[in-house]
Design an enzyme around this catalytic site. Sequence first.
Site, PDB file in Angstrom:
ATOM      1  N   HIS A   1       0.818  -1.220   0.000  1.00 53.43           N
ATOM      2  CA  HIS A   1       0.000   0.000   0.000  1.00 53.43           C
ATOM      3  C   HIS A   1       0.844   1.259   0.000  1.00 53.43           C
ATOM      4  CE1 HIS A   1      -3.446  -2.606   1.025  1.00 53.43           C
ATOM      5  NE2 HIS A   1      -4.038  -1.722   0.240  1.00 53.43           N
TER       6      HIS A   1
ATOM      7  N   ARG B   1     -15.338   3.151  -0.603  1.00 62.59           N
ATOM      8  CA  ARG B   1     -15.201   1.795  -0.091  1.00 62.59           C
ATOM      9  C   ARG B   1     -15.280   1.807   1.432  1.00 62.59           C
ATOM     10  NH1 ARG B   1      -9.885  -1.506  -1.639  1.00 62.59           N
ATOM     11  NH2 ARG B   1      -8.948  -0.200  -0.033  1.00 62.59           N
TER      12      ARG B   1
ATOM     13  N   GLU C   1     -11.850  -9.329  -5.239  1.00 63.15           N
ATOM     14  CA  GLU C   1     -10.407  -9.432  -4.999  1.00 63.15           C
ATOM     15  C   GLU C   1     -10.034 -10.734  -4.298  1.00 63.15           C
ATOM     16  OE1 GLU C   1      -9.166  -6.030  -2.656  1.00 63.15           O
ATOM     17  OE2 GLU C   1     -10.968  -6.119  -1.430  1.00 63.15           O
TER      18      GLU C   1
ATOM     19  N   CYS D   1      -9.965  -1.464 -10.164  1.00 58.88           N
ATOM     20  CA  CYS D   1      -9.411  -0.320  -9.443  1.00 58.88           C
ATOM     21  C   CYS D   1      -8.062  -0.619  -8.793  1.00 58.88           C
ATOM     22  CB  CYS D   1     -10.397   0.209  -8.410  1.00 58.88           C
ATOM     23  SG  CYS D   1     -10.793  -0.996  -7.126  1.00 58.88           S
TER      24      CYS D   1
HETATM   25  C1  PEP Z   1      -6.852  -4.018  -4.734  1.00 62.47           C
HETATM   26  O1  PEP Z   1      -6.690  -4.940  -3.945  1.00 62.47           O
HETATM   27  O2  PEP Z   1      -6.569  -4.077  -5.955  1.00 62.47           O
HETATM   28  C2  PEP Z   1      -7.417  -2.749  -4.280  1.00 62.47           C
HETATM   29  C3  PEP Z   1      -7.779  -1.807  -5.113  1.00 62.47           C
HETATM   30  O3  PEP Z   1      -7.506  -2.580  -2.935  1.00 62.47           O
HETATM   31  P1  PEP Z   1      -6.248  -2.249  -1.985  1.00 62.47           P
HETATM   32  O4  PEP Z   1      -5.057  -2.037  -2.872  1.00 62.47           O
HETATM   33  O5  PEP Z   1      -6.609  -1.062  -1.197  1.00 62.47           O
HETATM   34  O6  PEP Z   1      -6.152  -3.495  -1.173  1.00 62.47           O
HETATM   35 MG    MG Z   2      -7.583  -4.880  -1.993  1.00 62.48          MG
END
Ligand code: PEP
Ligand code: MG
Length: 532
Positions: free
Chosen positions: A185, A326, A424, A493
């Site tokens: 992240h 989200r 996911e 996304c």
């Molecule tokens: C993902 O998992 O692709 C996503 C958009 O969520 P995050 O990166 O916040 O886990």
């Molecule tokens: Mg994710």
Amino acid sequence: MQPAPMPRHELNGQPAAPGIAIGSLVRLTHQVQVLRQAGRPADEAAALEAAIAAALADLAVLSAEAGGDGADILEFQTAMLEDDALREPALAAIGTGTAADVAWAESLEAQAAEYDAAEDGYFRARAADVRDLAERVSRHLLGESETALPAGAIVLADDLTPSRFLETDWQGGGIALLAGSPASHVAMLARARGVPMVTGLRAVDAEGHAHAAVDGGSGTLWLSPDAAVLADLAARTAQAAHHAAAAADGLLRPAITASGRRIAIHINVADPAELDRIDPAICDGIGLTRTELLFPANGGLPDEARQYAVYRRILQWAGGRPVTIRTLDAGGDKPIAGLTVAGESNPFLGLRGVRLSLARPEVFAVQLRALARAAVHGNLKVMVPMVTVPAELEATRTLLLAAIADLHAAGIAAQLPALGMMVEVPAAALAPEKFDAAFYSIGSNDLTQYVTASARDIGAVAGLADVRNPGVLRLIGEVAAHGKRVGREVSLCGDAAGDPALTEALLAAGLESLSMAPNALAAVKAAVGRCP
Ligand code: PEP
Ligand code: MG
């Protein structure tokens, strides 16, 4: 005599966020080492008081810069640090001959442990504030206050949490991490903010090096870069600026393929303040708002009024365009003190996302109430992360409807937003028809890590966590086909959406909607134009 300049040293890691940064090198240490020798008690007590005063001055500056929720948290910490009760046990230990740093660290840890053991989640979350204050004062006691990051520095650290990243002013600076991964992240945030980042450098002996350069595009860190390296980097910076200017020309135009297919392009939001610098006309709306990043990791969770104000502001910015918010996706590599579970053996397979929200309905209800109230002010879509079984989506719907009923009973305006889900978790991607979602958004970051069994925060397996893996692309294609069959939007996304090198593969898989970091928009729109 001047010391001899250090010879240039080049190290290679993984490219995590493109761009070039050159500046002074700052080694960020997480653990404060206890190094002081005990002096006379009166001197030790004075040293502690001086360190507390310096820490209070830091907090005042940080608070003025942070504004909003950030300032509230820092003011709360200031009040704690000003309270004599916090320092009394340390001063008592100093009186018996203990060194100031040891007395301070031990007494604050004992106080933090008491908060850890509290029944109430609010008090448990205060443990993080106490530890934060403990570290801040200790740095001053040990003369380590220089670890405050000067503007434009190249920061060398073992790893960084998203909250630490968000607290820092990166203007012109760069990041070099010994651990970490491009799929983490914090790397995602670095790409979104345009902060050059290299991960997975493993071991770096930076002793004696005062300057560094980072090329996040190639994954290179130079310690003491020499004239030849600097000239090469200057040429590459100029070339990148030229490409960016060319791509920016198409920013206000819709994304249309060579054969005339219109592709919806949305933006991902990590921090609502960044929206002030973005013209909504460049996108078709917001495809992902990561609410866990809106709230500081050590400040507990904001109340309903604060969340409502943030969500409303985002909807107002969008001016009627769809805004996907989200629900909290805490956990994994996004810890929130007092909420997420510490010490899970594999946090990415643990209590994160909707699993955690459903386990803490009192926290979830606050967010759902704020979202239902905000829905009155625009085109809101609420998206649930980490959905594995249909019951999680249905439980969320039930809580949302209950929140709306309560709000209406209290005479407060609220509305049911469209309720969709992230795809996911492989179990959901393999059977999307089992989920009654108003829309689907593929989280390719997590989907890729789960399908390829390659954790997104482990650099050594970053090469395997590739969205182009045929298994991942097949799942994306099947979810997109399901959406077309039932007439429900399927977007993507994850970070892959913002990589122009992947645009053709994603459109070929059947996607017609992508959501990405704002600074990726121009290049992806241009890439869409080159697709058949
Ligand atoms: C993902 O998992 O692709 C996503 C958009 O969520 P995050 O990166 O916040 O886990
Ligand atoms: Mg994710």
